[in-house]
Motif scaffolding. Structure first.
Motif, PDB file in Angstrom:
ATOM      1  N   ALA A 112      39.574  31.155  32.875  1.00 25.27           N
ATOM      2  CA  ALA A 112      39.641  31.702  32.307  1.00 25.27           C
ATOM      3  C   ALA A 112      38.496  32.405  31.936  1.00 25.27           C
ATOM      4  N   LEU A 113      37.822  32.069  31.185  1.00 31.47           N
ATOM      5  CA  LEU A 113      36.707  32.482  30.890  1.00 31.47           C
ATOM      6  C   LEU A 113      35.392  33.233  31.778  1.00 31.47           C
ATOM      7  N   GLY A 114      35.319  32.020  33.458  1.00 29.07           N
ATOM      8  CA  GLY A 114      35.006  33.149  34.450  1.00 29.07           C
ATOM      9  C   GLY A 114      35.383  33.966  34.673  1.00 29.07           C
ATOM     10  N   LEU A 115      36.544  33.962  34.859  1.00 25.33           N
ATOM     11  CA  LEU A 115      37.263  35.650  35.296  1.00 25.33           C
ATOM     12  C   LEU A 115      35.998  36.624  34.000  1.00 25.33           C
ATOM     13  N   GLY A 116      36.254  36.306  33.388  1.00 27.02           N
ATOM     14  CA  GLY A 116      35.980  36.975  32.181  1.00 27.02           C
ATOM     15  C   GLY A 116      34.206  37.668  31.885  1.00 27.02           C
ATOM     16  N   THR A 117      33.530  36.210  32.663  1.00 22.73           N
ATOM     17  CA  THR A 117      32.183  36.069  33.177  1.00 22.73           C
ATOM     18  C   THR A 117      32.168  37.374  33.572  1.00 22.73           C
ATOM     19  N   ALA A 118      32.534  36.969  34.867  1.00 21.53           N
ATOM     20  CA  ALA A 118      32.587  37.617  36.703  1.00 21.53           C
ATOM     21  C   ALA A 118      32.786  39.267  35.947  1.00 21.53           C
ATOM     22  N   LEU A 119      33.307  39.301  35.283  1.00 25.35           N
ATOM     23  CA  LEU A 119      33.269  40.945  34.674  1.00 25.35           C
ATOM     24  C   LEU A 119      32.465  41.500  34.122  1.00 25.35           C
ATOM     25  N   LEU A 120      31.908  40.707  33.300  1.00 25.50           N
ATOM     26  CA  LEU A 120      31.237  41.328  32.350  1.00 25.50           C
ATOM     27  C   LEU A 120      29.548  41.642  32.990  1.00 25.50           C
ATOM     28  N   VAL A 121      29.237  40.332  33.967  1.00 27.00           N
ATOM     29  CA  VAL A 121      28.034  40.146  34.529  1.00 27.00           C
ATOM     30  C   VAL A 121      28.160  40.536  36.186  1.00 27.00           C
ATOM     31  N   TYR A 122      29.405  40.897  36.769  1.00 28.85           N
ATOM     32  CA  TYR A 122      28.913  41.407  38.028  1.00 28.85           C
ATOM     33  C   TYR A 122      30.443  41.497  38.630  1.00 28.85           C
ATOM     34  N   TRP A 125      33.541  45.433  42.817  1.00 30.38           N
ATOM     35  CA  TRP A 125      34.961  46.022  43.521  1.00 30.38           C
ATOM     36  C   TRP A 125      35.947  45.004  43.354  1.00 30.38           C
ATOM     37  N   TYR A 126      35.442  44.007  44.450  1.00 26.54           N
ATOM     38  CA  TYR A 126      36.321  43.067  44.581  1.00 26.54           C
ATOM     39  C   TYR A 126      36.530  41.945  43.487  1.00 26.54           C
ATOM     40  N   VAL A 127      36.337  41.705  42.575  1.00 24.91           N
ATOM     41  CA  VAL A 127      36.036  40.776  41.455  1.00 24.91           C
ATOM     42  C   VAL A 127      36.615  42.081  40.385  1.00 24.91           C
ATOM     43  N   ILE A 128      36.595  42.885  40.328  1.00 26.10           N
ATOM     44  CA  ILE A 128      37.685  43.737  39.085  1.00 26.10           C
ATOM     45  C   ILE A 128      38.803  44.112  40.310  1.00 26.10           C
ATOM     46  N   ASP A 129      39.095  44.359  41.417  1.00 20.16           N
ATOM     47  CA  ASP A 129      40.383  44.000  41.840  1.00 20.16           C
ATOM     48  C   ASP A 129      40.931  42.577  41.632  1.00 20.16           C
ATOM     49  N   ALA A 130      40.147  41.646  42.051  1.00 15.67           N
ATOM     50  CA  ALA A 130      41.118  40.366  41.897  1.00 15.67           C
ATOM     51  C   ALA A 130      41.856  39.823  40.363  1.00 15.67           C
ATOM     52  N   ALA A 131      40.926  41.028  39.401  1.00 19.68           N
ATOM     53  CA  ALA A 131      41.064  40.542  38.170  1.00 19.68           C
ATOM     54  C   ALA A 131      42.278  40.745  37.571  1.00 19.68           C
ATOM     55  N   VAL A 190      39.325  49.865  42.272  1.00 18.51           N
ATOM     56  CA  VAL A 190      39.280  50.701  43.403  1.00 18.51           C
ATOM     57  C   VAL A 190      38.735  49.683  45.216  1.00 18.51           C
ATOM     58  N   ILE A 191      39.179  50.452  45.417  1.00 19.98           N
ATOM     59  CA  ILE A 191      39.447  50.510  47.200  1.00 19.98           C
ATOM     60  C   ILE A 191      38.302  51.005  47.779  1.00 19.98           C
ATOM     61  N   PRO A 192      38.108  50.097  48.399  1.00 20.31           N
ATOM     62  CA  PRO A 192      37.124  50.766  49.430  1.00 20.31           C
ATOM     63  C   PRO A 192      37.272  50.780  51.288  1.00 20.31           C
ATOM     64  N   MET A 193      36.402  51.469  51.325  1.00 23.08           N
ATOM     65  CA  MET A 193      36.886  52.315  52.311  1.00 23.08           C
ATOM     66  C   MET A 193      35.594  52.409  53.537  1.00 23.08           C
ATOM     67  N   THR A 194      34.845  51.825  53.227  1.00 21.46           N
ATOM     68  CA  THR A 194      33.626  50.910  54.384  1.00 21.46           C
ATOM     69  C   THR A 194      33.342  49.219  54.032  1.00 21.46           C
ATOM     70  N   TYR A 199      30.471  48.854  44.541  1.00 19.99           N
ATOM     71  CA  TYR A 199      30.801  50.073  43.020  1.00 19.99           C
ATOM     72  C   TYR A 199      30.133  50.146  42.226  1.00 19.99           C
ATOM     73  N   LEU A 200      28.965  48.525  42.031  1.00 20.88           N
ATOM     74  CA  LEU A 200      27.726  49.014  41.316  1.00 20.88           C
ATOM     75  C   LEU A 200      26.572  49.457  41.821  1.00 20.88           C
ATOM     76  N   ASP A 201      26.466  50.044  42.977  1.00 22.48           N
ATOM     77  CA  ASP A 201      25.598  51.111  43.213  1.00 22.48           C
ATOM     78  C   ASP A 201      26.628  52.655  43.221  1.00 22.48           C
ATOM     79  N   ALA A 202      27.528  52.063  43.638  1.00 23.89           N
ATOM     80  CA  ALA A 202      28.199  54.001  43.888  1.00 23.89           C
ATOM     81  C   ALA A 202      28.042  55.067  41.988  1.00 23.89           C
ATOM     82  N   THR A 203      28.176  56.075  42.802  1.00 23.52           N
ATOM     83  CA  THR A 203      27.740  57.189  42.016  1.00 23.52           C
ATOM     84  C   THR A 203      30.161  57.812  41.541  1.00 23.52           C
TER      85      THR A 203
END
Length: 365
Positions: A112-122, A125-131, A190-194, A199-203
């Protein structure tokens, strides 16, 4: 053709996340009940739903105020904490307690701490969707064992009406979505089309601005039609015709500016859908399965009313995605909840359950 395959792939990913949330909730209801996670004393009390709706209204107001007074990072921290906390419920019932300390499953806590840390630091889109998928399954499972069928139905109906009002009426849900997207937290999937999308770089898009642009464009098209202009002709959007002389300037309308803001969904790099759109319908699916009597017809181990509720949710999802791909933000819960409820009722009647019992109204009639 390539764009269509991209859209189909994105819609498939959305459907896959929805399926994970629903199947996860179904798998978790019994372990959650055994672990004593039921949140209320009387799951059949429909006022439980109204209390939850009240909590949603308060949370929405707090978030809007946080965005207004620029303390949104506090909201980000609370959401990440909630994600880690909900995932802990899942890991505690799934991970064997091979290592414990002070009564805690150490491995589950670390996950659980690993999931929260991943959301915090990185927060890619795939981290957000998995969480979000883990959070969705946990939330749907918890509410599924805490809300009987009647409270679940009340919850879905009230939230569908609220969602429609907040998107099409007050539009504060679009403002909230705009603010949440900037936080990069698992409230929006977040559902990527390419394949190269980041997501980190996108506007992040602005749903409120896009909805306004869509409305202005639609109004302009209507005006053009009423004035006799062909929508495909070079006539300007306010319905006036182009100037006849080559030296005469053509007026620019607000709708032309709106078209610059409005982007064809088929050209986008990503689609976005609220996590709540996956969770709320799944509550009825989980509730229908958990509170079903033992003699109700089951298919693949899932009670028929719960299974048809799942099917109904995907009918609503298909219609919702078809509407969204036309280029405007839409309220998801009216279609999703409506499809889920209709599917549940059809399955319950097919299983030989009376309509009164299917709706949980027996004790009140």
């Amino acid at each position: 053709m390539e764009r269509r395959w991209r859209i189909l792939g994105g819609c498939g990913l959305i459907a896959g996340i929805f399926l994970f949330v629903q199947l996860g909730a179904l798998a978790l209801v019994q372990p959650f009940e055994s672990a004593g996670y039921q949140a209320v004393e009387d799951p059949s009390d429909p006022t439980n739903s109204l209390m939850y709706v009240g909590a949603i209204l308060v949370a929405t107001a707090v978030m809007l105020l946080a965005f207004r007074y620029e303390v949104d990072q506090l909201i980000r921290g609370l959401i990440i904490f909630s994600a880690a906390w909900l995932s802990l419920y899942v890991f505690q019932v799934l991970v064997p307690p091979v290592l414990t300390y002070a009564g805690l499953n150490v491995v589950a806590v670390l996950l659980a701490l690993g999931l929260g840390t991943a959301l915090l630091v990185y927060p890619e889109w795939y981290v957000i969707d998995a969480a979000g998928a883990v959070m969705g399954a946990a939330a749907a499972g918890l509410f599924g064992i805490s809300f009987g069928v009647l409270p679940a139905l009340v919850l879905l109906i009230v939230l569908a009406v609220y969602d429609a009002i907040s998107v099409y009426g007050t539009e504060h849900m679009l403002t909230l979505a705009s603010g949440v997207m900037d936080l990069r937290v698992p409230v929006v999937l977040v559902i990527p089309m390419t394949l190269s999308y980041s997501y980190l770089d996108a506007t992040t898009p602005d749903p409120a601005a896009e909805a306004k642009a869509s409305d202005e464009s639609t109004a302009a098209d209507t005006a053009a039609t009423e004035s006799g202009a062909d929508a495909d002709s070079p006539a300007v959007a306010d319905g006036s015709q182009p100037a006849e002389g080559p030296d005469e300037a053509t007026d620019t309308s607000e709708a032309d500016e709106a078209d610059d803001v409005h982007t064809d969904p088929l050209d986008r790099d990503a689609l976005f859908i609220g996590l709540g759109d996956a969770i709320i319908p799944s509550i009825l699916v989980a509730s229908a399965a958990f509170f079903a009597s033992s003699n109700v017809l089951s298919v693949f181990g899932v009670p028929l009313p719960a299974l048809t509720a799942m099917v109904g949710s995907y009918v609503g999802l298909a219609i919702l995605l078809w509407m969204v791909l036309k280029g405007r933000a839409h309220a998801g819960l009216p279609l999703l909840n409506g499809g889920t409820i209709a599917g549940y009722v059809v399955g319950a009647l097919a299983a030989g359950i009376s309509l009164v019992d299917a709706l949980g109204l027996g004790p009140y009639l």
